[in-house]
Every structure is written in C-alpha cells, then in structure tokens.
Design a protein around this motif. Structure first.
Motif, PDB file in Angstrom:
ATOM      1  N   VAL A  28       1.150  -1.210  -0.035  1.00 56.76           N
ATOM      2  CA  VAL A  28       0.021  -0.134   0.225  1.00 56.76           C
ATOM      3  C   VAL A  28       0.514   1.286  -0.409  1.00 56.76           C
ATOM      4  N   LEU A  29       1.831   0.832   0.700  1.00 57.51           N
ATOM      5  CA  LEU A  29       2.550   2.283   0.927  1.00 57.51           C
ATOM      6  C   LEU A  29       3.690   2.710  -0.274  1.00 57.51           C
TER       7      LEU A  29
ATOM      8  N   GLY B  77       0.137   5.952  -7.768  1.00 56.70           N
ATOM      9  CA  GLY B  77      -0.301   6.016  -8.603  1.00 56.70           C
ATOM     10  C   GLY B  77      -0.381   7.583  -8.462  1.00 56.70           C
ATOM     11  N   ILE B  78      -0.582   8.442  -7.087  1.00 58.22           N
ATOM     12  CA  ILE B  78      -0.273   9.727  -7.925  1.00 58.22           C
ATOM     13  C   ILE B  78       0.798  10.038  -8.242  1.00 58.22           C
ATOM     14  N   VAL B  79       1.831   9.598  -8.414  1.00 54.81           N
ATOM     15  CA  VAL B  79       2.896  10.298  -9.021  1.00 54.81           C
ATOM     16  C   VAL B  79       2.526   9.560 -10.668  1.00 54.81           C
ATOM     17  N   TYR B  80       2.557   9.105 -11.272  1.00 56.80           N
ATOM     18  CA  TYR B  80       2.154   8.329 -12.077  1.00 56.80           C
ATOM     19  C   TYR B  80       1.116   9.010 -13.091  1.00 56.80           C
ATOM     20  N   GLY B  81       0.008   9.532 -12.269  1.00 50.73           N
ATOM     21  CA  GLY B  81      -1.176  10.026 -12.531  1.00 50.73           C
ATOM     22  C   GLY B  81      -0.840  11.374 -12.899  1.00 50.73           C
TER      23      GLY B  81
ATOM     24  N   LEU C 171      -4.727  -1.760  -6.938  1.00 49.73           N
ATOM     25  CA  LEU C 171      -3.322  -2.419  -6.913  1.00 49.73           C
ATOM     26  C   LEU C 171      -3.152  -2.119  -5.172  1.00 49.73           C
ATOM     27  N   GLY C 172      -3.342  -1.204  -4.622  1.00 50.43           N
ATOM     28  CA  GLY C 172      -3.190  -0.743  -3.482  1.00 50.43           C
ATOM     29  C   GLY C 172      -3.587  -0.876  -3.050  1.00 50.43           C
ATOM     30  N   GLY C 173      -5.187  -0.813  -3.102  1.00 52.52           N
ATOM     31  CA  GLY C 173      -6.771  -1.229  -2.283  1.00 52.52           C
ATOM     32  C   GLY C 173      -6.127  -2.893  -2.152  1.00 52.52           C
ATOM     33  N   MET C 174      -6.069  -3.668  -3.086  1.00 50.68           N
ATOM     34  CA  MET C 174      -5.890  -5.024  -3.111  1.00 50.68           C
ATOM     35  C   MET C 174      -4.555  -5.776  -1.931  1.00 50.68           C
TER      36      MET C 174
END
Length: 132
Positions: A12-13, A19-23, A39-42
């Motif tokens: 998660v970390l 995801g934020i950086v990629y976005g 993926l972080g949620g998984m």
C-alpha cells in the motif's frame, strides 16, 4: 503472521504514492492511474486480513526470531498422496484458452472440463480411498 502483514501492508505504501506520481506525470491517464490505486487497495485488503488474523491466532514459531527449528516439527496438514485432478484442471484450462484462437465453442468445453476438475478436487477427501 506479522511478517506477512507487514509485507502486504508495504505494498500500500508503495503503490498508492506511485499511483499519484504516475497520475501526475501521465496527466491523469485513467487506466494506469486507476490500476495503481486498485493495486494498492488489493494490498490493503490482503494486509488487513493478515493483521486481523495475526491478532486472532497465537504466535507461530516463525514469528519468534530466537526460535529453534525443532519448535516447528510435527504435523503440517493433510495432503493427497496422489491426485489426477490438477492435471485434468490444467487440460481444461488449456482447452479453454485454445478456444480463444480456434473458436469460442471450444472455450465452453474447456470451461466445463475445468469446472468438473474443480469439483473433483474439492470433494477428493469426501469419498474414495482418502475419505475423512
């Protein structure tokens, strides 16, 4: 179970900030950004399950850094000495994927074979030589 919980929670970390950086870099391209967040949620679901399970069960010898090998000795579980069901399941899945290239009707046949194999594997200890 604590090691497994830490390992899965570390995902998660890693994936949520990624995801934020990629976005930001990809100008919030929807497929990749949502994929990283999912993926972080998984990892959050799996890590949370491990944390809850670790609180409920007693510590294992693997959780003790000073434990000896002999502490884990004993019965590990019940395993089938031989089984043809995994082979049948593999054949069914191979036929199902072959159906994507040849024809969708073959996918249905492969799915039926695979489902029969899943049912056979699940009921393997309910009947026959190794029934409990």
């Amino acid at each position: 179970m604590r090691v497994e919980a830490w390992l899965l929670s570390a995902g998660v970390l890693f994936f949520v900030p990624l995801g934020i950086v990629y976005g930001y870099v990809a100008e919030w391209e929807p497929v990749g950004t949502v994929g990283f967040f999912l993926l972080g949620g998984m990892f959050a679901l799996a890590g949370g399950y491990m944390w809850l399970t670790a609180r409920r069960v007693s510590p294992r010898p693997e959780d003790n850094p000073t434990a000896d090998i002999e502490e884990r000795a004993g019965d590990v579980g019940t395993f089938a000495p031989h089984s043809w069901w995994p082979f049948v399941m593999g054949v069914g899945v191979a036929i199902a994927f072959l159906g994507v290239a040849i024809g969708w009707w073959l996918t249905g046949i492969g799915a039926i074979i695979a489902l029969v194999a899943v049912a056979g594997q699940l009921t393997e200890f309910s009947r026959g030589l190794h029934a409990h």
